[in-house]
Motif scaffolding. Structure first.
Motif, PDB file in Angstrom:
ATOM      1  N   GLY A  95       4.708  21.869  12.942  1.00 50.47           N
ATOM      2  CA  GLY A  95       5.936  21.086  13.070  1.00 50.47           C
ATOM      3  C   GLY A  95       5.753  19.662  12.580  1.00 50.47           C
ATOM      4  N   ALA A  96       4.643  19.055  12.933  1.00 52.12           N
ATOM      5  CA  ALA A  96       4.383  17.685  12.485  1.00 52.12           C
ATOM      6  C   ALA A  96       4.208  17.645  10.974  1.00 52.12           C
ATOM      7  CB  ALA A  96       3.139  17.135  13.178  1.00 52.12           C
ATOM      8  N   TRP A  97       3.520  18.633  10.407  1.00 52.97           N
ATOM      9  CA  TRP A  97       3.368  18.659   8.955  1.00 52.97           C
ATOM     10  C   TRP A  97       4.720  18.742   8.269  1.00 52.97           C
ATOM     11  CZ3 TRP A  97      -1.102  22.705   8.317  1.00 52.97           C
ATOM     12  CH2 TRP A  97      -2.324  22.065   8.519  1.00 52.97           C
ATOM     13  N   GLY A  98       5.556  19.660   8.721  1.00 56.12           N
ATOM     14  CA  GLY A  98       6.857  19.862   8.077  1.00 56.12           C
ATOM     15  C   GLY A  98       7.775  18.662   8.215  1.00 56.12           C
ATOM     16  N   ILE A  99       7.878  18.133   9.416  1.00 56.00           N
ATOM     17  CA  ILE A  99       8.781  17.007   9.647  1.00 56.00           C
ATOM     18  C   ILE A  99       8.278  15.759   8.932  1.00 56.00           C
ATOM     19  CG2 ILE A  99       9.663  15.432  11.415  1.00 56.00           C
ATOM     20  CD1 ILE A  99       9.715  17.909  13.290  1.00 56.00           C
ATOM     21  N   THR A 100       6.995  15.476   9.041  1.00 51.86           N
ATOM     22  CA  THR A 100       6.448  14.268   8.421  1.00 51.86           C
ATOM     23  C   THR A 100       6.505  14.350   6.903  1.00 51.86           C
ATOM     24  OG1 THR A 100       4.938  14.080  10.281  1.00 51.86           O
ATOM     25  CG2 THR A 100       4.468  12.719   8.389  1.00 51.86           C
ATOM     26  N   TYR A 101       6.262  15.519   6.339  1.00 52.62           N
ATOM     27  CA  TYR A 101       6.320  15.670   4.889  1.00 52.62           C
ATOM     28  C   TYR A 101       7.756  15.514   4.377  1.00 52.62           C
ATOM     29  CZ  TYR A 101       5.399  17.452   0.222  1.00 52.62           C
ATOM     30  OH  TYR A 101       5.296  17.587  -1.136  1.00 52.62           O
ATOM     31  N   MET A 105       0.849  -1.179   0.000  1.00 51.14           N
ATOM     32  CA  MET A 105       0.000   0.000   0.000  1.00 51.14           C
ATOM     33  C   MET A 105       0.893   1.239   0.000  1.00 51.14           C
ATOM     34  SD  MET A 105      -3.107   0.948   2.534  1.00 51.14           S
ATOM     35  CE  MET A 105      -2.334   1.664   3.954  1.00 51.14           C
ATOM     36  N   ARG A 106       0.572   2.164  -0.847  1.00 55.24           N
ATOM     37  CA  ARG A 106       1.354   3.392  -0.966  1.00 55.24           C
ATOM     38  C   ARG A 106       0.568   4.542  -0.363  1.00 55.24           C
ATOM     39  NH1 ARG A 106       5.276   6.530  -1.470  1.00 55.24           N
ATOM     40  NH2 ARG A 106       5.563   7.903  -3.224  1.00 55.24           N
ATOM     41  N   ILE A 107       1.158   5.211   0.606  1.00 58.14           N
ATOM     42  CA  ILE A 107       0.550   6.387   1.227  1.00 58.14           C
ATOM     43  C   ILE A 107       1.375   7.595   0.814  1.00 58.14           C
ATOM     44  CG2 ILE A 107      -0.025   7.521   3.393  1.00 58.14           C
ATOM     45  CD1 ILE A 107      -0.295   4.759   4.631  1.00 58.14           C
ATOM     46  N   SER A 108       0.728   8.618   0.318  1.00 58.20           N
ATOM     47  CA  SER A 108       1.460   9.792  -0.152  1.00 58.20           C
ATOM     48  C   SER A 108       2.037  10.578   1.018  1.00 58.20           C
ATOM     49  CB  SER A 108       0.542  10.691  -0.976  1.00 58.20           C
ATOM     50  OG  SER A 108      -0.411  11.317  -0.144  1.00 58.20           O
ATOM     51  N   ASN A 109       3.053  11.369   0.715  1.00 61.66           N
ATOM     52  CA  ASN A 109       3.663  12.224   1.741  1.00 61.66           C
ATOM     53  C   ASN A 109       2.648  13.202   2.309  1.00 61.66           C
ATOM     54  OD1 ASN A 109       6.103  10.992   1.422  1.00 61.66           O
ATOM     55  ND2 ASN A 109       7.084  12.698   0.370  1.00 61.66           N
ATOM     56  N   THR A 110       1.752  13.690   1.467  1.00 63.45           N
ATOM     57  CA  THR A 110       0.749  14.653   1.915  1.00 63.45           C
ATOM     58  C   THR A 110      -0.219  14.015   2.903  1.00 63.45           C
ATOM     59  OG1 THR A 110       0.911  15.758  -0.222  1.00 63.45           O
ATOM     60  CG2 THR A 110      -0.997  16.276   1.142  1.00 63.45           C
ATOM     61  N   ALA A 111      -0.721  12.826   2.584  1.00 70.78           N
ATOM     62  CA  ALA A 111      -1.645  12.143   3.493  1.00 70.78           C
ATOM     63  C   ALA A 111      -0.966  11.815   4.808  1.00 70.78           C
ATOM     64  CB  ALA A 111      -2.181  10.875   2.837  1.00 70.78           C
ATOM     65  N   LYS A 112       0.271  11.387   4.731  1.00 71.28           N
ATOM     66  CA  LYS A 112       1.038  11.067   5.935  1.00 71.28           C
ATOM     67  C   LYS A 112       1.215  12.320   6.793  1.00 71.28           C
ATOM     68  CE  LYS A 112       5.382  10.362   5.396  1.00 71.28           C
ATOM     69  NZ  LYS A 112       6.734   9.884   5.101  1.00 71.28           N
ATOM     70  N   ALA A 113       1.498  13.447   6.176  1.00 73.44           N
ATOM     71  CA  ALA A 113       1.694  14.695   6.914  1.00 73.44           C
ATOM     72  C   ALA A 113       0.394  15.175   7.548  1.00 73.44           C
ATOM     73  CB  ALA A 113       2.256  15.769   5.985  1.00 73.44           C
ATOM     74  N   ILE A 114      -0.726  15.038   6.838  1.00 73.28           N
ATOM     75  CA  ILE A 114      -2.014  15.473   7.387  1.00 73.28           C
ATOM     76  C   ILE A 114      -2.366  14.661   8.623  1.00 73.28           C
ATOM     77  CG2 ILE A 114      -4.498  15.520   6.937  1.00 73.28           C
ATOM     78  CD1 ILE A 114      -3.772  16.325   4.038  1.00 73.28           C
ATOM     79  N   VAL A 115      -2.206  13.348   8.541  1.00 75.09           N
ATOM     80  CA  VAL A 115      -2.507  12.496   9.697  1.00 75.09           C
ATOM     81  C   VAL A 115      -1.590  12.830  10.869  1.00 75.09           C
ATOM     82  CG1 VAL A 115      -2.470  10.110  10.535  1.00 75.09           C
ATOM     83  CG2 VAL A 115      -3.488  10.648   8.326  1.00 75.09           C
ATOM     84  N   GLY A 116      -0.323  13.046  10.593  1.00 73.31           N
ATOM     85  CA  GLY A 116       0.613  13.418  11.657  1.00 73.31           C
ATOM     86  C   GLY A 116       0.270  14.750  12.295  1.00 73.31           C
ATOM     87  N   GLY A 117      -0.120  15.723  11.481  1.00 76.47           N
ATOM     88  CA  GLY A 117      -0.494  17.028  12.005  1.00 76.47           C
ATOM     89  C   GLY A 117      -1.757  16.989  12.846  1.00 76.47           C
ATOM     90  N   VAL A 118      -2.745  16.235  12.383  1.00 77.81           N
ATOM     91  CA  VAL A 118      -3.989  16.104  13.155  1.00 77.81           C
ATOM     92  C   VAL A 118      -3.717  15.415  14.487  1.00 77.81           C
ATOM     93  CG1 VAL A 118      -6.240  14.956  13.194  1.00 77.81           C
ATOM     94  CG2 VAL A 118      -5.503  16.179  11.157  1.00 77.81           C
TER      95      VAL A 118
END
Length: 60
Positions: free
Chosen positions: A44-50, A1-14
């Protein structure tokens, strides 16, 4: 399963924002400092996770 960097960053930020918000509302009052902390946690979570690349998928 491929998760995009954007989706990963959104989940981390939330997740980071929710954790900061739960801590902030323990006394039923959100101060300016707590609000700033919540915003910085999300950003911070958005930036680091992205910025962290996804692991390469092994070829089948």
């Amino acid at each position: 399963m491929r998760i995009s960097n954007t989706a990963k960053a959104i989940v981390g930020g939330v997740s980071a924002g929710a954790a900061a918000a739960v801590t902030a509302v323990q006394d039923n009052v959100v101060t300016t400092g707590e609000g700033v902390t919540m915003i910085l946690a999300v950003l911070g979570a958005w930036g680091i996770t992205y910025a962290v690349p996804n692991r390469k998928q092994p070829e089948a």
